[in-house]
Design a protein around this motif. Structure first.
Motif, mmCIF file in Angstrom:
data_model
loop_
_atom_site.group_PDB
_atom_site.id
_atom_site.type_symbol
_atom_site.label_atom_id
_atom_site.label_comp_id
_atom_site.label_asym_id
_atom_site.label_seq_id
_atom_site.Cartn_x
_atom_site.Cartn_y
_atom_site.Cartn_z
ATOM 1 N N LEU A 147 -36.719 -41.274 -49.196
ATOM 2 C CA LEU A 147 -35.881 -40.107 -49.522
ATOM 3 C C LEU A 147 -36.241 -38.914 -48.651
ATOM 4 O O LEU A 147 -36.189 -37.834 -48.667
ATOM 5 C CB LEU A 147 -36.609 -39.927 -50.967
ATOM 6 N N GLY A 148 -37.687 -39.082 -47.945
ATOM 7 C CA GLY A 148 -38.109 -38.094 -46.662
ATOM 8 C C GLY A 148 -39.158 -38.423 -46.758
ATOM 9 O O GLY A 148 -40.470 -39.365 -46.856
ATOM 10 N N ARG A 149 -40.029 -37.399 -45.817
ATOM 11 C CA ARG A 149 -41.130 -37.677 -45.108
ATOM 12 C C ARG A 149 -41.636 -35.945 -45.206
ATOM 13 O O ARG A 149 -41.346 -35.331 -45.538
ATOM 14 C CB ARG A 149 -40.688 -37.918 -43.887
ATOM 15 N N ARG A 150 -43.128 -36.514 -45.817
ATOM 16 C CA ARG A 150 -43.778 -34.819 -45.794
ATOM 17 C C ARG A 150 -44.576 -34.529 -44.940
ATOM 18 O O ARG A 150 -44.741 -35.021 -43.488
ATOM 19 C CB ARG A 150 -45.717 -35.456 -46.955
ATOM 20 N N GLY A 151 -44.101 -33.237 -44.845
ATOM 21 C CA GLY A 151 -44.272 -32.609 -43.194
ATOM 22 C C GLY A 151 -46.132 -32.564 -43.103
ATOM 23 O O GLY A 151 -46.770 -32.684 -42.285
ATOM 24 N N SER A 152 -47.137 -32.704 -43.960
ATOM 25 C CA SER A 152 -48.319 -32.167 -43.997
ATOM 26 C C SER A 152 -49.502 -33.603 -43.055
ATOM 27 O O SER A 152 -49.721 -33.965 -41.942
ATOM 28 C CB SER A 152 -49.394 -31.658 -45.130
ATOM 29 N N ASP A 153 -48.620 -34.804 -43.761
ATOM 30 C CA ASP A 153 -49.503 -36.074 -43.272
ATOM 31 C C ASP A 153 -48.057 -37.036 -42.917
ATOM 32 O O ASP A 153 -48.487 -38.044 -42.223
ATOM 33 C CB ASP A 153 -50.355 -36.156 -44.145
ATOM 34 N N GLY A 154 -47.197 -36.820 -43.130
ATOM 35 C CA GLY A 154 -46.275 -37.434 -42.548
ATOM 36 C C GLY A 154 -45.779 -39.242 -43.515
ATOM 37 O O GLY A 154 -45.257 -39.987 -42.849
ATOM 38 N N GLN A 155 -46.681 -38.603 -44.587
ATOM 39 C CA GLN A 155 -46.038 -40.138 -45.196
ATOM 40 C C GLN A 155 -44.792 -40.042 -46.417
ATOM 41 O O GLN A 155 -43.950 -38.744 -45.680
ATOM 42 C CB GLN A 155 -47.304 -39.789 -46.810
ATOM 43 N N LEU A 156 -44.606 -40.971 -46.245
ATOM 44 C CA LEU A 156 -43.429 -42.166 -47.462
ATOM 45 C C LEU A 156 -42.868 -41.364 -48.019
ATOM 46 O O LEU A 156 -44.026 -41.387 -48.950
ATOM 47 C CB LEU A 156 -42.145 -43.235 -45.958
ATOM 48 N N ASP A 157 -41.284 -40.369 -48.349
ATOM 49 C CA ASP A 157 -41.108 -40.457 -50.086
ATOM 50 C C ASP A 157 -39.920 -42.028 -50.256
ATOM 51 O O ASP A 157 -39.195 -41.454 -50.202
ATOM 52 C CB ASP A 157 -40.585 -38.638 -50.301
ATOM 53 N N ALA A 158 -40.273 -42.285 -50.793
ATOM 54 C CA ALA A 158 -39.202 -43.529 -50.644
ATOM 55 C C ALA A 158 -39.722 -43.659 -52.194
ATOM 56 O O ALA A 158 -39.830 -43.575 -53.077
ATOM 57 C CB ALA A 158 -40.569 -45.036 -50.188
#
Length: 382
Positions: A147-158
């Motif tokens: 779904l996307g990536r978090r800009g702060s830590d680069g974690q994946l939103d899946a």
């Protein structure tokens, strides 16, 4: 041609479908292309969706323009495997066939995963099925989408999508012989648009054979050969142009050297002529010498020899007044320092004395050459 276009589309989709920057970059580039170009490259051919609706199957086309209904088959299981070729055009019948499940048949769970899981997202979420759903991993068909990536830590939103195999089997039975021709299984979202997942295992996905594969390799080799020949022709043309330019430069250089040599010869000729003119103007002429001698020598004097050698005047002759000749010749403008050379010798036949007299020619100092006039400046450099 269709097979080549399909393979190019699959390859481009493989390059741009891994998510992240490459997915955004690839889709952005593809969006700038005209629709006809996207179709030619296999980026926007779309897919054929089969959606079970009671005893009938709804056929839909999904492409870059959205979704639209094509046909409705009342009993697809009884119609046979060739029903799509009968109902649809050849171009649509060759599209990848996907089973579209209703939104209520699947279970969706949002997950937060580390950035390293992007390369093997499906394998990573397989370990989360037991904890995130009430089903065992071997009892469901599943897939995940990014779904996307978090800009702060680069974690994946899946998002994990699972469908029980029992519900899936019922949908496959409704397709009849077409169940073995599926390229994938997707799930509809809340608005009816497919989520973009593929619940079908890799081993069961239909891989279309490409009868044009060998020809495509031949065409590719010919294209590479044509490209190499074109590049060689360009280099050859540039080499020929360079050689022609070098030959022209050599000709112009030879012409310039010839002009410079002629100009130098002309300058030398002019300077030599000027030098000779200065020398001639500085020396008395033979006419001036003879005229001065005729005026100063007495009538009883006869010349046997008159010679002008370099800067010396030589007189040999007979005279009754030989001893007085030096006095008569002094003060003349064409010469200076007249003098008798040797003793006077009496000539018994004529009764006169034989004499030899020398003098230095009166040579004026040579005038300095006039400085050369400067060449006019080129008007283009004003």
């Amino acid at each position: 041609m269709t097979s080549l276009r399909d393979r190019m589309g699959r390859q481009l989709a493989r390059w741009t479908g891994t998510g992240g920057f490459f997915a955004w970059w690839g889709h952005s580039l593809a969006a700038w292309l005209p629709r006809r170009w996207r179709l030619a490259l296999g980026l926007d051919r779309g897919r054929l969706l089969l959606q079970a609706d009671g005893d009938a199957v709804q056929l839909r086309l999904q492409d870059g323009d959205g979704m639209r209904d094509l046909a409705r088959v009342p009993d697809l299981a009884a119609a046979g495997a060739d029903v799509l070729a009968t109902l649809l055009s050849p171009e649509l019948a060759e599209l990848p066939r996907w089973l579209l499940l209703p939104a209520a048949s699947g279970l969706r769970r949002r997950l937060l995963l580390p950035a390293a899981a992007a390369e093997r997202l499906r394998d990573v979420v397989a370990f989360e099925i037991d904890r995130q759903t009430p089903f065992a991993a071997d009892a469901v068909a599943f897939d995940a989408r990014l779904l996307g990536r978090r800009g702060s830590d680069g974690q994946l939103d899946a998002e994990l999508v699972v469908v029980p195999r029992e519900a899936l089997s019922a949908q496959l039975d409704a397709l009849g012989p077409l169940a073995g021709q599926l390229a994938g299984i997707d799930v509809a979202g809340g608005s009816g648009t497919p989520l973009g997942v593929n619940l079908l295992p890799q081993a069961q996905r239909r891989q279309q054979l490409d009868p044009w594969r060998a020809w495509n390799w031949v065409f590719g080799a010919l294209a590479l050969l044509a490209l190499a020949m074109m590049l060689w022709q360009v280099l050859d043309n540039r080499d020929r142009a360079a050689q022609a330019l070098q030959a022209r430069a050599d000709r112009e250089a030879r012409a310039a050297r010839a002009v410079a040599l002629q100009r130098q010869q002309l300058v030398d000729l002019v300077e030599g002529r000027a030098f000779l003119d200065r020398l001639r103007n500085a020396r008395p002429t033979a006419i001036e010498v003879l005229d001065a001698l005729a005026r100063r020598l007495p009538d009883n004097t006869y010349l046997e020899k008159l010679a002008i050698e370099n800067d010396r005047l030589l007189l040999i002759g007979l005279s009754s007044e030989a001893s007085a000749l030096v006095g008569r010749l002094e003060g003349a403008r064409p010469w200076r320092s007249p003098a008798l050379t040797g003793a006077l010798q009496p000539d018994p036949r004529s009764g006169r004395d034989r004499f030899t007299l020398t003098a230095d020619l009166a040579i004026a100092p040579a005038a300095a050459p006039a400085p050369a006039a400067p060449e006019p400046a080129d008007a283009g450099h004003d």
